[in-house]
Write a protein that holds these residues in place. Structure first.
Motif, PDB file in Angstrom:
ATOM      1  N   GLY A  28      28.870  18.345   1.637  1.00 30.79           N
ATOM      2  CA  GLY A  28      28.406  17.296   2.528  1.00 30.79           C
ATOM      3  C   GLY A  28      26.934  17.466   2.824  1.00 30.79           C
ATOM      4  N   GLY A  29      26.296  16.391   3.311  1.00 31.29           N
ATOM      5  CA  GLY A  29      24.882  16.502   3.624  1.00 31.29           C
ATOM      6  C   GLY A  29      24.307  15.228   4.208  1.00 31.29           C
ATOM      7  N   PHE A  30      23.023  15.287   4.479  1.00 32.68           N
ATOM      8  CA  PHE A  30      22.272  14.172   5.033  1.00 32.68           C
ATOM      9  C   PHE A  30      20.840  14.267   4.513  1.00 32.68           C
ATOM     10  CE2 PHE A  30      19.221  12.682   8.233  1.00 32.68           C
ATOM     11  CZ  PHE A  30      19.631  11.365   8.380  1.00 32.68           C
ATOM     12  N   ARG A  31      20.229  13.123   4.265  1.00 29.08           N
ATOM     13  CA  ARG A  31      18.808  13.108   3.890  1.00 29.08           C
ATOM     14  C   ARG A  31      18.127  11.925   4.547  1.00 29.08           C
ATOM     15  NH1 ARG A  31      17.812   9.072   0.394  1.00 29.08           N
ATOM     16  NH2 ARG A  31      19.550   8.343  -0.896  1.00 29.08           N
ATOM     17  N   TYR A  32      16.857  12.120   4.837  1.00 23.54           N
ATOM     18  CA  TYR A  32      15.995  11.066   5.374  1.00 23.54           C
ATOM     19  C   TYR A  32      14.691  11.100   4.607  1.00 23.54           C
ATOM     20  CZ  TYR A  32      12.621   8.616   8.220  1.00 23.54           C
ATOM     21  OH  TYR A  32      11.634   7.772   8.629  1.00 23.54           O
ATOM     22  N   GLU A  33      14.221   9.931   4.186  1.00 22.18           N
ATOM     23  CA  GLU A  33      13.017   9.880   3.354  1.00 22.18           C
ATOM     24  C   GLU A  33      12.127   8.714   3.761  1.00 22.18           C
ATOM     25  OE1 GLU A  33      11.788   9.629  -1.402  1.00 22.18           O
ATOM     26  OE2 GLU A  33      13.889   9.494  -0.771  1.00 22.18           O
ATOM     27  N   ASN A  34      10.871   9.034   4.024  1.00 22.99           N
ATOM     28  CA  ASN A  34       9.830   8.017   4.073  1.00 22.99           C
ATOM     29  C   ASN A  34       9.310   7.894   2.648  1.00 22.99           C
ATOM     30  OD1 ASN A  34       7.516   6.494   4.299  1.00 22.99           O
ATOM     31  ND2 ASN A  34       6.369   8.021   5.460  1.00 22.99           N
ATOM     32  N   THR A  88       0.856  -1.180   0.000  1.00 28.53           N
ATOM     33  CA  THR A  88       0.000   0.000   0.000  1.00 28.53           C
ATOM     34  C   THR A  88       0.896   1.234   0.000  1.00 28.53           C
ATOM     35  OG1 THR A  88      -0.128  -0.035   2.417  1.00 28.53           O
ATOM     36  CG2 THR A  88      -1.905  -1.143   1.197  1.00 28.53           C
ATOM     37  N   TYR A  89       0.271   2.410  -0.122  1.00 26.09           N
ATOM     38  CA  TYR A  89       1.047   3.643  -0.219  1.00 26.09           C
ATOM     39  C   TYR A  89       0.473   4.714   0.698  1.00 26.09           C
ATOM     40  CZ  TYR A  89       2.833   1.432  -4.442  1.00 26.09           C
ATOM     41  OH  TYR A  89       3.412   0.553  -5.320  1.00 26.09           O
ATOM     42  N   GLU A  90       1.371   5.546   1.193  1.00 27.18           N
ATOM     43  CA  GLU A  90       0.998   6.735   1.944  1.00 27.18           C
ATOM     44  C   GLU A  90       1.822   7.901   1.394  1.00 27.18           C
ATOM     45  OE1 GLU A  90       1.980   5.882   5.977  1.00 27.18           O
ATOM     46  OE2 GLU A  90       4.154   5.971   5.653  1.00 27.18           O
ATOM     47  N   ASN A  91       1.452   9.113   1.737  1.00 30.16           N
ATOM     48  CA  ASN A  91       2.215  10.266   1.266  1.00 30.16           C
ATOM     49  C   ASN A  91       3.633  10.220   1.834  1.00 30.16           C
ATOM     50  OD1 ASN A  91       0.082  11.326  -0.207  1.00 30.16           O
ATOM     51  ND2 ASN A  91      -0.672  12.538   1.520  1.00 30.16           N
ATOM     52  N   SER A  92       4.586  10.595   1.014  1.00 33.22           N
ATOM     53  CA  SER A  92       5.989  10.523   1.425  1.00 33.22           C
ATOM     54  C   SER A  92       6.516  11.912   1.770  1.00 33.22           C
ATOM     55  CB  SER A  92       6.842   9.909   0.312  1.00 33.22           C
ATOM     56  OG  SER A  92       6.961  10.806  -0.775  1.00 33.22           O
ATOM     57  N   ILE A  93       7.611  11.915   2.523  1.00 31.02           N
ATOM     58  CA  ILE A  93       8.252  13.162   2.917  1.00 31.02           C
ATOM     59  C   ILE A  93       9.760  12.925   2.973  1.00 31.02           C
ATOM     60  CG2 ILE A  93       8.013  12.674   5.393  1.00 31.02           C
ATOM     61  CD1 ILE A  93       7.547  15.711   5.764  1.00 31.02           C
ATOM     62  N   ARG A  94      10.523  13.924   2.539  1.00 33.35           N
ATOM     63  CA  ARG A  94      11.986  13.830   2.567  1.00 33.35           C
ATOM     64  C   ARG A  94      12.568  15.087   3.199  1.00 33.35           C
ATOM     65  NH1 ARG A  94      13.308  12.985  -2.701  1.00 33.35           N
ATOM     66  NH2 ARG A  94      13.928  15.108  -3.215  1.00 33.35           N
ATOM     67  N   TYR A  95      13.523  14.897   4.111  1.00 32.49           N
ATOM     68  CA  TYR A  95      14.231  15.999   4.759  1.00 32.49           C
ATOM     69  C   TYR A  95      15.681  15.992   4.283  1.00 32.49           C
ATOM     70  CZ  TYR A  95      10.262  15.643   7.976  1.00 32.49           C
ATOM     71  OH  TYR A  95       9.008  15.565   8.517  1.00 32.49           O
ATOM     72  N   THR A  96      16.195  17.177   4.017  1.00 34.80           N
ATOM     73  CA  THR A  96      17.565  17.308   3.521  1.00 34.80           C
ATOM     74  C   THR A  96      18.297  18.399   4.296  1.00 34.80           C
ATOM     75  OG1 THR A  96      17.049  16.582   1.261  1.00 34.80           O
ATOM     76  CG2 THR A  96      18.963  17.993   1.528  1.00 34.80           C
ATOM     77  N   LEU A  97      19.548  18.124   4.611  1.00 31.52           N
ATOM     78  CA  LEU A  97      20.431  19.112   5.221  1.00 31.52           C
ATOM     79  C   LEU A  97      21.771  19.017   4.505  1.00 31.52           C
ATOM     80  CD1 LEU A  97      21.070  21.175   7.524  1.00 31.52           C
ATOM     81  CD2 LEU A  97      21.857  19.203   8.869  1.00 31.52           C
ATOM     82  N   GLY A  98      22.301  20.144   4.043  1.00 36.45           N
ATOM     83  CA  GLY A  98      23.562  20.073   3.319  1.00 36.45           C
ATOM     84  C   GLY A  98      24.205  21.425   3.121  1.00 36.45           C
ATOM     85  N   GLY A  99      25.399  21.403   2.545  1.00 37.27           N
ATOM     86  CA  GLY A  99      26.096  22.639   2.268  1.00 37.27           C
ATOM     87  C   GLY A  99      27.450  22.407   1.622  1.00 37.27           C
ATOM     88  N   TYR A 100      28.204  23.486   1.449  1.00 37.11           N
ATOM     89  CA  TYR A 100      29.532  23.387   0.834  1.00 37.11           C
ATOM     90  C   TYR A 100      30.469  24.400   1.466  1.00 37.11           C
ATOM     91  CZ  TYR A 100      28.874  27.729  -1.819  1.00 37.11           C
ATOM     92  OH  TYR A 100      28.706  29.049  -2.153  1.00 37.11           O
ATOM     93  N   TYR A 101      31.778  24.212   1.190  1.00 37.54           N
ATOM     94  CA  TYR A 101      32.803  25.133   1.677  1.00 37.54           C
ATOM     95  C   TYR A 101      33.927  25.203   0.652  1.00 37.54           C
ATOM     96  CZ  TYR A 101      36.703  26.979   4.412  1.00 37.54           C
ATOM     97  OH  TYR A 101      37.762  27.730   4.838  1.00 37.54           O
ATOM     98  N   ILE A 102      34.367  26.425   0.314  1.00 32.51           N
ATOM     99  CA  ILE A 102      35.516  26.652  -0.576  1.00 32.51           C
ATOM    100  C   ILE A 102      36.532  27.484   0.201  1.00 32.51           C
ATOM    101  CG2 ILE A 102      36.311  27.510  -2.801  1.00 32.51           C
ATOM    102  CD1 ILE A 102      33.403  27.473  -3.752  1.00 32.51           C
ATOM    103  N   PRO A 103      37.714  26.950   0.500  1.00 31.71           N
ATOM    104  CA  PRO A 103      38.692  27.724   1.282  1.00 31.71           C
ATOM    105  C   PRO A 103      39.045  29.068   0.639  1.00 31.71           C
ATOM    106  CG  PRO A 103      39.315  25.412   1.216  1.00 31.71           C
ATOM    107  CD  PRO A 103      38.158  25.564   0.279  1.00 31.71           C
ATOM    108  N   LYS A 104      39.415  29.063  -0.657  1.00 31.37           N
ATOM    109  CA  LYS A 104      39.743  30.309  -1.356  1.00 31.37           C
ATOM    110  C   LYS A 104      39.705  30.035  -2.856  1.00 31.37           C
ATOM    111  CE  LYS A 104      43.095  34.084  -1.572  1.00 31.37           C
ATOM    112  NZ  LYS A 104      44.430  34.587  -1.145  1.00 31.37           N
ATOM    113  N   TYR A 105      38.559  30.391  -3.482  1.00 33.00           N
ATOM    114  CA  TYR A 105      38.369  30.015  -4.890  1.00 33.00           C
ATOM    115  C   TYR A 105      39.286  30.783  -5.839  1.00 33.00           C
ATOM    116  CZ  TYR A 105      35.811  34.218  -6.379  1.00 33.00           C
ATOM    117  OH  TYR A 105      35.467  35.489  -6.743  1.00 33.00           O
ATOM    118  N   THR A 106      39.893  31.904  -5.384  1.00 34.27           N
ATOM    119  CA  THR A 106      40.798  32.689  -6.252  1.00 34.27           C
ATOM    120  C   THR A 106      42.268  32.355  -6.037  1.00 34.27           C
ATOM    121  OG1 THR A 106      40.807  34.460  -4.615  1.00 34.27           O
ATOM    122  CG2 THR A 106      39.186  34.623  -6.397  1.00 34.27           C
ATOM    123  N   SER A 107      42.557  31.320  -5.249  1.00 36.56           N
ATOM    124  CA  SER A 107      43.952  31.011  -4.915  1.00 36.56           C
ATOM    125  C   SER A 107      44.757  30.659  -6.163  1.00 36.56           C
ATOM    126  CB  SER A 107      43.989  29.849  -3.926  1.00 36.56           C
ATOM    127  OG  SER A 107      45.323  29.470  -3.665  1.00 36.56           O
TER     128      SER A 107
END
Length: 416
Positions: free
Chosen positions: A339-345, A308-327
């Motif tokens: 990096g990041g994390f996700r959880y999904e029903n 059977t099916y129920e409505n689904s939901i997904r949570y996401t947390l993430g981001g990025y880092y660049i020390p010095k893009y003009t180096s």
């Protein structure tokens, strides 16, 4: 760059059927199969986060972000997936290599355009239930195929802060499932093959907002909505009496075509909202939530009673880092670390058990010196399913490699 696009298009078309066999999950038996698409390698490395506007990367999740592209952009990626599957009593391993997407983005002042091909979902499983004391029948189930998307999208920059967009997606593909039953010691067994040719159109609409909070910090947010759509299924079914050969093959003794009605399968509506904060070209962290109306989802044939099916939901947390893009002295300082994390029903319930999926992600954006082009690596370590009620738990690793090439087209040179 045109040569790269032509070669890659030929590669994608030649591997279209191969790309469909992009899963070994038994859960791909249900609904639309194993829905694989979660954006580009860059987005997936941040848990699937899609709110960031980017002038050199194409965003395949929010069409409003196409308005941010400033260079002609070509993106292609593939993934290698080793998986360990286990029940409460057994373990097995599998692996797949797939082509994930091929896309082109074109800038034009306040407009941005994008088109490409995406393997959206896959069906690919092999299940063997052996005879036992209580049941003398051995059953073998296999499935192959999937759904691809060809899309065309457009984004428009209303103001410097706000963009809107929409894309049209044409879905196509085929799915084949086979079940074989035989009793030990009996010369003949039975086989049933179900095939479905899938086609249909759906739409995706997006908003993107970006505004300065102060001299350093910027707020990013995005909203996408895909209304429910229908997929058309041209179905056929064949049943046969078969004899098993000593080499492991099958010989058809008698086969019959069974009339089955063509049908429609609902592609669920999807609403995504995300927001992030950061310093442009330095760092960003954000979160996103996705709702899908999967309670309206069904199976290709209505004779499946354990799901059977129920409505689904997904949570996401993430981001990025660049020390010095003009180096100029340190290459590692110009690398983008994600990096990041996700959880999904997922919305799927089998024998009353929720099939959940969660993963940790990380990745690296490796610039190619002297250009705006880059190579992107992504890693996803996840788990889906459960060993309860005799079901299967999947522990998987997605290792993704993507290439983004950038160039200037359609601009008249002042000096020849």
């Amino acid at each position: 760059m045109i040569n790269k696009i032509i070669v890659s298009l030929c590669l994608f078309l030649s591997l279209a059927s191969f790309a469909q066999e992009g899963t070994s999950s038994p859960y791909s038996f249900y609904g639309l199969g194993d829905v694989r698409f979660r954006g580009t390698v860059e987005n997936r490395a941040m848990g699937g986060l899609s709110v960031l506007s980017d002038s050199i990367h194409i965003n395949l999740q929010n069409p409003a972000q196409l308005a941010s592209i400033r260079l002609t952009t070509f993106a292609v990626a593939g993934t290698f997936t080793p998986t360990k599957m286990k029940t409460s009593t057994q373990e097995d391993k599998s692996q797949r290599t797939t082509l994930d997407y091929l896309a082109v983005g074109l800038p034009s002042k306040k407009f941005g355009f994008g088109f490409g091909l995406i393997p959206y979902s896959s069906v690919g499983y092999k299940i063997l239930n052996l005879a036992n004391e209580n049941d003398p029948t051995t059953r073998r189930y296999t499935g192959t195929g999937g759904i691809n998307k060809a899309f065309f999208g457009m984004g428009y920059q209303i103001t410097k802060k706000l963009s809107v967009g929409a894309d049209l997606q044409y879905n196509f593909g085929n799915i084949e499932t086979k079940s074989v039953n035989f009793i030990d010691g009996v010369q003949y067994g039975s086989r049933e093959i179900n095939r479905s040719e899938v086609s249909g159109v759906n739409y995706n609409f997006g908003l993107a907002f970006q505004s300065k909070i102060n001299k350093k910090l910027t707020l990013f947010s995005g909203l996408t909505y895909a209304p429910q759509a229908n997929l058309n299924l041209a179905n056929e079914r064949k049943v046969a009496t078969i004899q098993f050969l000593t080499a492991g093959g099958e010989r058809v003794v008698e086969e019959e075509d069974i009339d089955v009605d063509d049908s429609k399968l609902k592609m669920p509506s999807k609403l995504t909202f995300g927001t992030a904060i950061g310093q442009v070209r330095k760092w960003m962290i954000g979160t996103e939530i996705t709702f899908q109306g999967t309670s309206d989802l069904g199976n290709r044939f209505n004779d499946i009673s354990n799901a059977t099916y129920e409505n689904s939901i997904r949570y996401t947390l993430g981001g990025y880092y660049i020390p010095k893009y003009t180096s100029f002295t340190s290459y590692l300082s110009k690398v983008t670390y994600r990096g990041g994390f996700r959880y999904e029903n997922t919305g799927l319930l089998v024998f009353g058990q929720q099939i959940n999926d969660y993963a940790m992600t990380l990745g690296f954006g490796l610039p190619l010196n002297g250009t705006f082009s880059n190579v992107n690596l992504g890693f996803e370590f996840g788990k889906r399913g459960t060993t309860n009620a005799g079901l299967i738990e999947e522990n998987y690793t997605n290792i993704s490699l993507g290439f983004t090439f950038n160039d200037e087209w359609f601009r008249r040179r002042k000096i020849n």
